[in-house]
Design an enzyme around this catalytic site. Structure first.
Site, PDB file in Angstrom:
ATOM      1  N   ASP A  34       0.959  -1.111   0.086  1.00 49.88           N
ATOM      2  CA  ASP A  34      -0.263  -0.019  -0.020  1.00 49.88           C
ATOM      3  C   ASP A  34       1.009   1.465   0.601  1.00 49.88           C
ATOM      4  OD1 ASP A  34      -1.920   2.227   0.902  1.00 49.88           O
ATOM      5  OD2 ASP A  34      -3.018   0.668   1.698  1.00 49.88           O
ATOM      6  N   VAL A  99     -10.574   2.640  -3.498  1.00 51.50           N
ATOM      7  CA  VAL A  99     -10.548   1.915  -4.638  1.00 51.50           C
ATOM      8  C   VAL A  99     -11.603   1.357  -4.740  1.00 51.50           C
ATOM      9  CG1 VAL A  99      -8.324   0.555  -6.277  1.00 51.50           C
ATOM     10  CG2 VAL A  99      -7.937   2.683  -4.520  1.00 51.50           C
ATOM     11  N   HIS A 103     -10.079  -5.632  -2.813  1.00 52.77           N
ATOM     12  CA  HIS A 103      -8.949  -6.105  -2.229  1.00 52.77           C
ATOM     13  C   HIS A 103      -9.237  -5.942  -0.089  1.00 52.77           C
ATOM     14  CE1 HIS A 103     -10.196  -1.257  -1.997  1.00 52.77           C
ATOM     15  NE2 HIS A 103      -9.154  -1.197  -1.310  1.00 52.77           N
ATOM     16  N   HIS A 105      -7.023  -5.804   3.285  1.00 53.93           N
ATOM     17  CA  HIS A 105      -5.807  -4.887   3.763  1.00 53.93           C
ATOM     18  C   HIS A 105      -4.903  -6.071   4.652  1.00 53.93           C
ATOM     19  CE1 HIS A 105      -6.784  -0.800   2.735  1.00 53.93           C
ATOM     20  NE2 HIS A 105      -7.498  -1.006   2.050  1.00 53.93           N
TER      21      HIS A 105
END
Ligand code: 5GP
Length: 140
Positions: A34, A99, A103, A105
């Site tokens: 990231d 975004v 995804h 994290h």
């Protein structure tokens, strides 16, 4: 109904149109650092199949996605000598998503160490490159 927009930044990374600090790749996922890490070693695991988030994803992706998340969580924990690992995933702006390609994290956590802000400060690219290398080394 919100739809998938292939011009999102992670779709561009998956197509190789913009760079990333790559950590891991297999047939189903790409993992990279990231750029605004909330903790050292903060990485993102992105399925290659397009979906906006968990809500519209094909459930077939969840097995390979979470298998990769587990592999990367173990490697990041080891690489950073962390006490634990935070896994988080946001769906739609109301939940903090910024975004719009699914995804997950992965954040190494240390006892007593605060997280930095979400989408906060851009990290130095040399530092991200070194952190990616540390996690790749832990993956073996
Ligand atoms: P979300 O809120 O959607 O779950 O988080 C998106 C994450 O992507 C944020 O943590 C943010 O720092 C990260 N991010 C935003 N733009 C880029 C980029 O261009 N490259 C990378 N590697 N990460 C990004």
């Amino acid at each position: 109904m919100t739809t998938y927009d292939p011009s999102n930044i992670f779709a561009k990374i998956l197509r190789g149109e913009i760079p990333c600090h790559r950590v891991y790749e297999d047939a189903h996922v790409l993992a990279f650092m990231d750029v605004m890490p909330q903790a050292d070693g903060h990485l993102l695991v992105v399925p290659k199949a397009p979906s906006r988030n968990l809500l519209d994803a094909d459930p077939a992706i969840f097995g390979p996605l979470m298998a990769a998340v587990q592999k990367l969580a173990r490697a990041a924990k080891q690489a950073f000598g962390a006490d634990g690992v935070l896994i988080k995933q946001f769906n739609e702006p109301a939940a903090g998503q910024t975004v719009f390609h699914l995804h997950v994290h992965v954040l190494p956590r240390h006892v007593g160490m605060e997280l930095r802000p979400h989408s906060g400060k851009m990290a130095d690219h040399a530092v991200l490159a070194r952190h990616a290398e540390m996690i790749r080394a832990a993956l073996g």
